[in-house]
Design a protein around this motif. Structure first.
Motif, PDB file in Angstrom:
ATOM      1  N   GLN A 140       0.838  -1.207   0.000  1.00 26.43           N
ATOM      2  CA  GLN A 140       0.000   0.000   0.000  1.00 26.43           C
ATOM      3  C   GLN A 140       0.871   1.254   0.000  1.00 26.43           C
ATOM      4  N   ASP A 144       0.973   4.183  -2.871  1.00 28.86           N
ATOM      5  CA  ASP A 144       0.845   5.611  -2.536  1.00 28.86           C
ATOM      6  C   ASP A 144       2.034   6.402  -3.073  1.00 28.86           C
ATOM      7  N   HIS A 147       1.756   7.012  -6.859  1.00 32.58           N
ATOM      8  CA  HIS A 147       0.845   8.106  -7.214  1.00 32.58           C
ATOM      9  C   HIS A 147       1.460   9.468  -6.908  1.00 32.58           C
ATOM     10  N   LEU A 170      -4.857  -5.113  -2.540  1.00 31.75           N
ATOM     11  CA  LEU A 170      -4.822  -3.685  -2.876  1.00 31.75           C
ATOM     12  C   LEU A 170      -6.041  -3.283  -3.697  1.00 31.75           C
ATOM     13  N   ASN A 173      -9.316  -1.824  -1.909  1.00 28.29           N
ATOM     14  CA  ASN A 173      -9.458  -0.507  -1.283  1.00 28.29           C
ATOM     15  C   ASN A 173      -8.818   0.630  -2.068  1.00 28.29           C
ATOM     16  N   ASN A 174      -8.394   0.365  -3.302  1.00 28.64           N
ATOM     17  CA  ASN A 174      -7.752   1.390  -4.113  1.00 28.64           C
ATOM     18  C   ASN A 174      -8.396   1.459  -5.488  1.00 28.64           C
ATOM     19  N   LYS A 175      -8.440   2.661  -6.030  1.00 28.76           N
ATOM     20  CA  LYS A 175      -8.950   2.827  -7.380  1.00 28.76           C
ATOM     21  C   LYS A 175      -7.848   2.436  -8.365  1.00 28.76           C
TER      22      LYS A 175
END
Length: 287
Positions: A140, A144, A147, A170, A173-175
């Motif tokens: 995660q 992050d 991005h 992942l 909970n992530n786009k």
């Protein structure tokens, strides 16, 4: 994945008489299952040069991240100057970037995306002791960082073998723009029982940490992730039976899903198939 379950089942088969009388419990622990090096080994200049030579039109950037518990993690960002899409590659159990990933990364570079890849903690160039929880937390943090640092327009999570559980977690909970499950099992229970001879199954019970059972690819694609999904499996896979890929595909609620069953391939040879890579590239192009 690795041979831990094979060894356990072999021992159990030798003791068949006792199993029939008293039953058998296979205990799957993080320490015995997740590959771990005694100490990190930095990437060599020769390996970095080999990456650059294999991908002359890409910019190879070594990465160093510090996890929340101050463990140092190392990897590479492979920048395709003509792409704003990043493929995040989570390797299989024991699959260090150096020396084992040169071929895979070179093949993935033909997809014409950027590539983000890190040695997970406790393996290759990265420090620490691996546990399911901290491996997922590290992943995660890496997403992050991707991005924040590179701001990709699209992100594809590609998980191979054990890495598929990281990628799928992942995706909950992530786009993301696509999920690729490659050589993947549904969950640990299914995987063990698919690898267990039919005549032993009635006598076998499985004990494992809760974190193993929470890592459930089938549950993710059935209940949480409904975006584009590509499942890649090998017809002759002896490590992860291809039936589990078919089960994953059937469970998925995605309106855009594909299953590639690679003929005459084993667990390590799926991306060597030209037709598979052609379909993979078409899948990405259509996103």
């Amino acid at each position: 994945m690795q041979n831990t379950i094979k060894k356990m089942i072999t021992v159990a088969m030798i003791s068949m008489t006792m199993l029939i009388i008293s039953g058998c419990t296979v205990r799957l622990s993080e320490e015995s299952f997740i590959a771990n090096d005694k100490e990190p080994v930095p990437f060599t200049a020769e390996f970095t040069q080999a990456l650059q030579q294999a991908m002359p039109n890409h910019l190879i950037t070594p990465l160093s991240l510090e996890a929340s518990d101050h463990v140092k993690l190392h990897g590479f960002y492979i920048d395709n100057p003509n792409s704003n899409t990043t493929l995040v590659f989570f390797q299989g159990n024991g699959m260090k970037i150096e020396p084992y990933s040169l071929s895979a990364l070179t093949t993935l570079s033909t997809l014409n995306t950027d590539i983000f890849v890190m040695d997970r903690r406790g393996l290759g160039a990265s420090e620490g002791q691996p546990k399911i929880k901290n491996i997922i937390a590290d992943a995660q943090q890496q997403l992050d960082y991707l991005h924040q640092q590179y701001q990709p327009e699209k992100v594809i999570l590609h998980g191979y073998s054990l890495g598929s559980f990281i990628a799928a977690d992942l995706a909950k909970n992530n786009k993301i723009d696509a999920l690729v499950l490659h050589g993947s099992a549904t969950n640990a229970d299914d995987w063990v029982y698919e690898k267990t001879p039919w005549y032993m199954a009635p006598f076998l019970s499985l004990e494992m940490p809760d974190d193993f059972r929470k890592a459930n690819n089938q549950q993710v694609v059935a209940q949480y992730y409904q975006g584009p999904l590509l499942v890649i499996a090998a017809e002759n896979d002896q490590e992860v039976p291809p039936e589990l890929a078919e089960k994953l595909f059937a469970a998925s609620q995605s309106a855009n899903k594909q299953l590639i069953m690679v003929p005459n391939a084993d667990h390590g040879g799926m991306l060597d198939n030209a037709a598979t890579m052609y379909r993979y590239q078409a899948f990405i192009f259509a996103l």
